[in-house]
Design an enzyme around this catalytic site. Sequence first.
Site, PDB file in Angstrom:
ATOM      1  N   ASP A 119       0.850  -1.193   0.000  1.00 21.82           N
ATOM      2  CA  ASP A 119       0.000   0.000   0.000  1.00 21.82           C
ATOM      3  C   ASP A 119       0.887   1.246   0.000  1.00 21.82           C
ATOM      4  O   ASP A 119       1.812   1.349   0.808  1.00 21.82           O
ATOM      5  CB  ASP A 119      -0.904  -0.020   1.244  1.00 21.82           C
ATOM      6  CG  ASP A 119      -2.029   1.003   1.141  1.00 21.82           C
ATOM      7  OD1 ASP A 119      -2.292   1.500   0.027  1.00 21.82           O
ATOM      8  OD2 ASP A 119      -2.642   1.310   2.176  1.00 21.82           O
ATOM      9  N   HIS A 126      -3.585  14.124   0.748  1.00 21.89           N
ATOM     10  CA  HIS A 126      -3.816  13.218   1.876  1.00 21.89           C
ATOM     11  C   HIS A 126      -2.621  13.241   2.836  1.00 21.89           C
ATOM     12  O   HIS A 126      -2.796  13.393   4.052  1.00 21.89           O
ATOM     13  CB  HIS A 126      -4.066  11.789   1.387  1.00 21.89           C
ATOM     14  CG  HIS A 126      -4.122  10.783   2.494  1.00 21.89           C
ATOM     15  ND1 HIS A 126      -5.156  10.720   3.404  1.00 21.89           N
ATOM     16  CD2 HIS A 126      -3.254   9.800   2.861  1.00 21.89           C
ATOM     17  CE1 HIS A 126      -4.932   9.737   4.269  1.00 21.89           C
ATOM     18  NE2 HIS A 126      -3.775   9.167   3.968  1.00 21.89           N
ATOM     19  N   GLU A 192     -10.256   4.224   3.878  1.00 19.11           N
ATOM     20  CA  GLU A 192      -9.366   4.946   2.970  1.00 19.11           C
ATOM     21  C   GLU A 192      -9.794   4.586   1.558  1.00 19.11           C
ATOM     22  O   GLU A 192      -9.755   3.423   1.160  1.00 19.11           O
ATOM     23  CB  GLU A 192      -7.899   4.573   3.234  1.00 19.11           C
ATOM     24  CG  GLU A 192      -7.438   5.101   4.586  1.00 19.11           C
ATOM     25  CD  GLU A 192      -5.933   5.039   4.813  1.00 19.11           C
ATOM     26  OE1 GLU A 192      -5.262   4.191   4.177  1.00 19.11           O
ATOM     27  OE2 GLU A 192      -5.429   5.854   5.627  1.00 19.11           O
ATOM     28  N   GLU A 194      -9.180   4.179  -2.096  1.00 21.43           N
ATOM     29  CA  GLU A 194      -7.954   4.002  -2.858  1.00 21.43           C
ATOM     30  C   GLU A 194      -8.244   3.308  -4.188  1.00 21.43           C
ATOM     31  O   GLU A 194      -9.330   2.791  -4.412  1.00 21.43           O
ATOM     32  CB  GLU A 194      -6.950   3.152  -2.067  1.00 21.43           C
ATOM     33  CG  GLU A 194      -6.692   3.682  -0.656  1.00 21.43           C
ATOM     34  CD  GLU A 194      -5.453   3.085  -0.003  1.00 21.43           C
ATOM     35  OE1 GLU A 194      -4.642   2.442  -0.705  1.00 21.43           O
ATOM     36  OE2 GLU A 194      -5.311   3.277   1.220  1.00 21.43           O
ATOM     37  N   ASP A 226      -9.209   0.627   2.177  1.00 17.58           N
ATOM     38  CA  ASP A 226      -8.210   0.202   3.168  1.00 17.58           C
ATOM     39  C   ASP A 226      -8.703   0.618   4.554  1.00 17.58           C
ATOM     40  O   ASP A 226      -8.327   1.668   5.078  1.00 17.58           O
ATOM     41  CB  ASP A 226      -6.861   0.851   2.820  1.00 17.58           C
ATOM     42  CG  ASP A 226      -5.790   0.543   3.851  1.00 17.58           C
ATOM     43  OD1 ASP A 226      -5.887  -0.509   4.498  1.00 17.58           O
ATOM     44  OD2 ASP A 226      -4.860   1.352   3.995  1.00 17.58           O
ATOM     45  N   ARG A 230      -7.745   4.180  13.412  1.00 16.01           N
ATOM     46  CA  ARG A 230      -6.818   5.309  13.639  1.00 16.01           C
ATOM     47  C   ARG A 230      -6.203   5.307  15.027  1.00 16.01           C
ATOM     48  O   ARG A 230      -5.054   5.732  15.197  1.00 16.01           O
ATOM     49  CB  ARG A 230      -7.550   6.639  13.422  1.00 16.01           C
ATOM     50  CG  ARG A 230      -8.120   6.823  12.045  1.00 16.01           C
ATOM     51  CD  ARG A 230      -7.053   6.802  10.988  1.00 16.01           C
ATOM     52  NE  ARG A 230      -7.626   6.970   9.652  1.00 16.01           N
ATOM     53  CZ  ARG A 230      -6.968   6.705   8.533  1.00 16.01           C
ATOM     54  NH1 ARG A 230      -5.718   6.267   8.580  1.00 16.01           N
ATOM     55  NH2 ARG A 230      -7.542   6.881   7.367  1.00 16.01           N
ATOM     56  N   GLN A 233      -3.606   2.552  15.059  1.00 17.29           N
ATOM     57  CA  GLN A 233      -2.531   3.010  14.165  1.00 17.29           C
ATOM     58  C   GLN A 233      -1.648   4.071  14.834  1.00 17.29           C
ATOM     59  O   GLN A 233      -0.415   3.999  14.776  1.00 17.29           O
ATOM     60  CB  GLN A 233      -3.164   3.578  12.892  1.00 17.29           C
ATOM     61  CG  GLN A 233      -2.181   4.104  11.853  1.00 17.29           C
ATOM     62  CD  GLN A 233      -2.889   4.798  10.683  1.00 17.29           C
ATOM     63  OE1 GLN A 233      -4.130   4.814  10.607  1.00 17.29           O
ATOM     64  NE2 GLN A 233      -2.114   5.346   9.774  1.00 17.29           N
ATOM     65  N   LYS A 246      -4.273  -1.700  10.312  1.00 20.13           N
ATOM     66  CA  LYS A 246      -4.645  -1.821   8.901  1.00 20.13           C
ATOM     67  C   LYS A 246      -4.948  -3.260   8.486  1.00 20.13           C
ATOM     68  O   LYS A 246      -5.684  -3.483   7.534  1.00 20.13           O
ATOM     69  CB  LYS A 246      -3.470  -1.354   8.023  1.00 20.13           C
ATOM     70  CG  LYS A 246      -3.048   0.082   8.238  1.00 20.13           C
ATOM     71  CD  LYS A 246      -3.941   1.003   7.463  1.00 20.13           C
ATOM     72  CE  LYS A 246      -3.364   2.403   7.431  1.00 20.13           C
ATOM     73  NZ  LYS A 246      -4.189   3.284   6.599  1.00 20.13           N
ATOM     74  N   THR A 250      -8.973  -5.409   4.103  1.00 19.70           N
ATOM     75  CA  THR A 250      -8.844  -4.486   2.971  1.00 19.70           C
ATOM     76  C   THR A 250      -9.823  -4.971   1.907  1.00 19.70           C
ATOM     77  O   THR A 250      -9.707  -6.107   1.440  1.00 19.70           O
ATOM     78  CB  THR A 250      -7.410  -4.508   2.397  1.00 19.70           C
ATOM     79  OG1 THR A 250      -6.479  -4.260   3.454  1.00 19.70           O
ATOM     80  CG2 THR A 250      -7.236  -3.460   1.300  1.00 19.70           C
ATOM     81  N   GLU A 351      -9.746  12.834   7.612  1.00 18.31           N
ATOM     82  CA  GLU A 351      -9.630  14.155   6.994  1.00 18.31           C
ATOM     83  C   GLU A 351     -10.975  14.863   6.897  1.00 18.31           C
ATOM     84  O   GLU A 351     -11.064  16.058   7.164  1.00 18.31           O
ATOM     85  CB  GLU A 351      -9.040  14.018   5.584  1.00 18.31           C
ATOM     86  CG  GLU A 351      -7.636  13.456   5.544  1.00 18.31           C
ATOM     87  CD  GLU A 351      -7.319  12.930   4.158  1.00 18.31           C
ATOM     88  OE1 GLU A 351      -6.845  13.715   3.323  1.00 18.31           O
ATOM     89  OE2 GLU A 351      -7.558  11.739   3.903  1.00 18.31           O
TER      90      GLU A 351
HETATM   91 CA    CA Z   1      -3.914   3.052   2.879  1.00 15.31          CA
END
Ligand code: CA
Length: 417
Positions: A119, A126, A192, A194, A226, A230, A233, A246, A250, A351
């Site tokens: 990834d 971002h 996420e 992606e 993904d 948080r 993480q 993570k 996925t 975000e």
């Molecule tokens: Ca990612």
Amino acid sequence: MTTRSWVPVPEHSDFPVQNLPYGIFSRAGEPPRAGVAIGEYVLDLSRLGADAGLPYAADFTAPTLNPFMARGREAWRAVRARLTELLTDGAHRAAVEPHLVPRAEVTLHLPFEVADYVDFYASEHHASNVGRVFRPTQPPLTPNWKHLPIGYHGRAGTVVVSGTPVVRPCGQRKAPDAEVPGFGPSVRLDIEAEVGFVVGTPSELGSPVSAADFADHVFGVVLVNDWSARDIQAWEYVPLGPFLGKSFATSVSPWVVPLEALEAARVAPPAQDPEPLPYLRTDEPWGLDLAIEVACNGEVVSRPPFRTMYWTAAQMLAHMTVNGASLRTGDFYASGTVSGPEPDQRGSFLELGWNGTEPVKLADGSTRAFLADGDTVTLRATAPGRDGVRIGFGEVSGTVEPARGAAGSAGQAEQQE
Ligand code: CA
């Protein structure tokens, strides 16, 4: 002139004949096998072969696309050309039509067996947003960011197909003002948005793959969510990067859009300054004009534009192999969260809700700093296709289920707060 199929394709369908994405499908009581999406149907390639002179027909009886992906670009071109012929020339209708299966009747499976999963972190917007949130006293981008596409190795075994439920992960997390970490369900579960690239043609150990050879190795493109915890993480990522925050899931979309179908979507990526090292330079850049849509419980909350990504997929491939690491059929790499410059173009709740300080307001009056149990997040995307038509990626969707186990149950009350 616009090429048309004799198969009826509704207006604004993701799957006109200019797309022809590959997937693995089954009907009740039948084994998974390969097909391509066309309008409201799946064309069963496993049955079509003998009747219609489809090359490499035996590959399509497999329960993954890997045997066909391993054949390489000439084979991909030949099959796509033949499929286009079969689906546009009415002379073939009688032979082909019996092998069309209504999409409403099929179950879609993970389309390829995932070899390695990498990834990246290729959106400047971002990366800058995350830098401002997590390292407010430092420059938003780390010193290496504009010199190489930053990435990490993810967990291939937990890449799942759209529709697979996502169980809220448990783990260690420590509030900034807490002395020590606690354990329990993540209270900052996020997405996420992606774009993922699926490798078909392998490479030799010790030999880098150049950015110019991107289209010889990459078979196609999917959408990726993904899922990211948080809080887990933030506590675990220093100094070796993402791990359990993570690796729990996925999600990928079930239809692999062939790279050849995206020729009309190619655009120049944003200017790169400073100029990257020679192995990251390309004469024919691979920016892609994909318009992504993020929906929470059916309501669109963001529209990230993939064309704004700083690093291209070709550069990611060159970087991933520049040390001589080899590619295997089924290797899969994702772009990193796609975020554009505008607030409504951000590809994560981290975000969109600015780390919980400005929660996203939904139409039903509720707010989301992060995801609640029962939330369904769906990503969609379209791109310019040949003949001026738009092609689509279908969707990747997942619903959050409550955490499991004793710690999970104990944590439910905390999560509701
Ligand atoms: Ca990612």
